[in-house]
Design an enzyme around this catalytic site. Structure first.
Site, short mmCIF file in Angstrom:
data_model
loop_
_atom_site.label_atom_id
_atom_site.label_comp_id
_atom_site.label_asym_id
_atom_site.label_seq_id
_atom_site.Cartn_x
_atom_site.Cartn_y
_atom_site.Cartn_z
N ARG A 94 33.93 46.49 46.44
CA ARG A 94 34.10 45.49 47.48
C ARG A 94 35.47 45.67 48.13
O ARG A 94 36.47 45.84 47.43
CB ARG A 94 34.01 44.10 46.85
CG ARG A 94 33.82 43.05 47.85
CD ARG A 94 33.58 41.70 47.30
NE ARG A 94 33.87 40.75 48.36
CZ ARG A 94 33.04 40.46 49.33
NH1 ARG A 94 31.85 41.01 49.37
NH2 ARG A 94 33.39 39.63 50.29
N LEU A 96 38.78 44.53 49.85
CA LEU A 96 39.60 43.32 49.75
C LEU A 96 40.37 43.15 51.05
O LEU A 96 40.71 44.13 51.73
CB LEU A 96 40.56 43.47 48.57
CG LEU A 96 39.85 43.55 47.21
CD1 LEU A 96 40.75 44.16 46.15
CD2 LEU A 96 39.35 42.17 46.77
N HIS A 112 39.62 56.39 41.60
CA HIS A 112 38.70 56.99 42.56
C HIS A 112 38.24 58.34 42.02
O HIS A 112 39.07 59.13 41.55
CB HIS A 112 39.42 57.18 43.91
CG HIS A 112 38.53 57.77 44.96
ND1 HIS A 112 37.50 57.05 45.54
CD2 HIS A 112 38.49 59.01 45.49
CE1 HIS A 112 36.87 57.84 46.40
NE2 HIS A 112 37.43 59.02 46.39
N ALA A 144 46.27 50.09 48.60
CA ALA A 144 46.86 49.79 49.91
C ALA A 144 45.73 49.26 50.79
O ALA A 144 44.55 49.45 50.46
CB ALA A 144 47.47 51.06 50.49
C1 GRF Z 1 33.80 55.47 38.66
O1 GRF Z 1 33.43 56.79 38.93
C2 GRF Z 1 34.99 55.07 39.48
O2 GRF Z 1 35.88 56.12 39.69
C3 GRF Z 1 34.35 54.67 40.78
O3 GRF Z 1 33.17 54.03 40.42
C4 GRF Z 1 32.74 54.49 39.15
C5 GRF Z 1 32.65 53.28 38.27
O4 GRF Z 1 32.15 53.58 36.99
N1 GRF Z 1 35.27 53.89 41.56
P1 GRF Z 1 32.33 52.55 35.81
O5 GRF Z 1 31.77 51.21 36.30
O6 GRF Z 1 33.78 52.46 35.47
O7 GRF Z 1 31.52 53.10 34.69
#
Ligand code: GRF
Length: 217
Positions: A94, A96, A112, A144
């Site tokens: 989501r 922000l 990420h 950011a």
């Molecule tokens: C992970 O790959 C994270 O980097 C990305 O979304 C995925 C979430 O996986 N933002 P989890 O819910 O932590 O298992």
């Protein structure tokens, strides 16, 4: 040093959240996970968090319709009530508002699944394969206002293999995520990260060994 009070925000599975909870079980870890919050009441990660004895809170974003600021205000109230010092976004799907982000500037982290600034946004593993990337990985950064940007705290790399599929690559990157997120949170909670000119210095230097991970595959 007292342990920093951390909230993890999730939307789904919560495997990164679980990695942070696991790391924080060690009493010498500089942060404790005191709250897991989700914008989706049915997020599987909430069940995992409760099983680990951690307080959870769901704020259903659908109730707020297009009122993003209203959702963010509700979220902020919960964070303040729990005296949160650091927020970790972990698969929190989501956007922000800029106001919320600036309120938490330097105190909110995100993970990420790519080596930023490459492959911002979704479907990172598919796009890395399509681009013929030879190295891929994951990044923990401060949040950011612009999505998937912000000063980089830690990164972990994996080699792309000839026979990789989106799934096999995602699995190796996820294993790296589970290592670099606890590492990055440790550095921040120990006050070892400083933002200078939009870049993170760690223990005063731009790229110390402590903030990079190169698994040997
Ligand atoms: C992970 O790959 C994270 O980097 C990305 O979304 C995925 C979430 O996986 N933002 P989890 O819910 O932590 O298992």
């Amino acid at each position: 040093m007292s342990r920093k009070r951390v909230a993890v925000l999730i939307s789904g599975r919560g495997s990164n959240m679980a990695a942070l909870i696991e790391a924080a079980k060690d009493k010498t870890y500089p942060a404790e996970i005191v709250l897991v919050a989700s914008n989706r009441p049915d997020a599987a990660g909430l069940v995992t968090a409760r099983a680990a004895g951690i307080a959870t809170h769901a704020i259903d974003h659908t109730i707020f319709g297009k009122d993003r600021a209203g959702f963010d205000r509700a979220l902020n109230r919960v964070l303040e009530q729990n005296r949160i010092e650091i927020v970790c976004l972990a698969g929190f799907m989501r956007l922000l508002t800029a106001g919320f982000v600036s309120q938490w500037e330097g105190r909110m982290l995100n993970i990420h699944p790519a080596l930023l600034p490459a492959f911002k946004g979704l479907d990172t593993h598919k796009r890395a394969l399509e681009a013929g990337a030879k190295t891929h990985g994951a990044t923990v950064h401060f949040v950011a206002p612009e999505m998937d940007s912000g000063p980089i705290i830690a990164q972990g790399a994996v080699a792309v293999r000839d026979n990789d599929t989106e799934q096999t690559l995602a699995a190796r990157v996820l294993a790296v995520e589970h290592r670099i997120y606890p590492l990055a949170l440790r550095l921040v909670a120990e006050d070892r990260v400083q933002i200078v000119d939009g870049r993170c210095l760690i223990d005063g230097v731009p790229a110390p060994d402590t903030a990079s991970l190169f698994p040997s595959d």
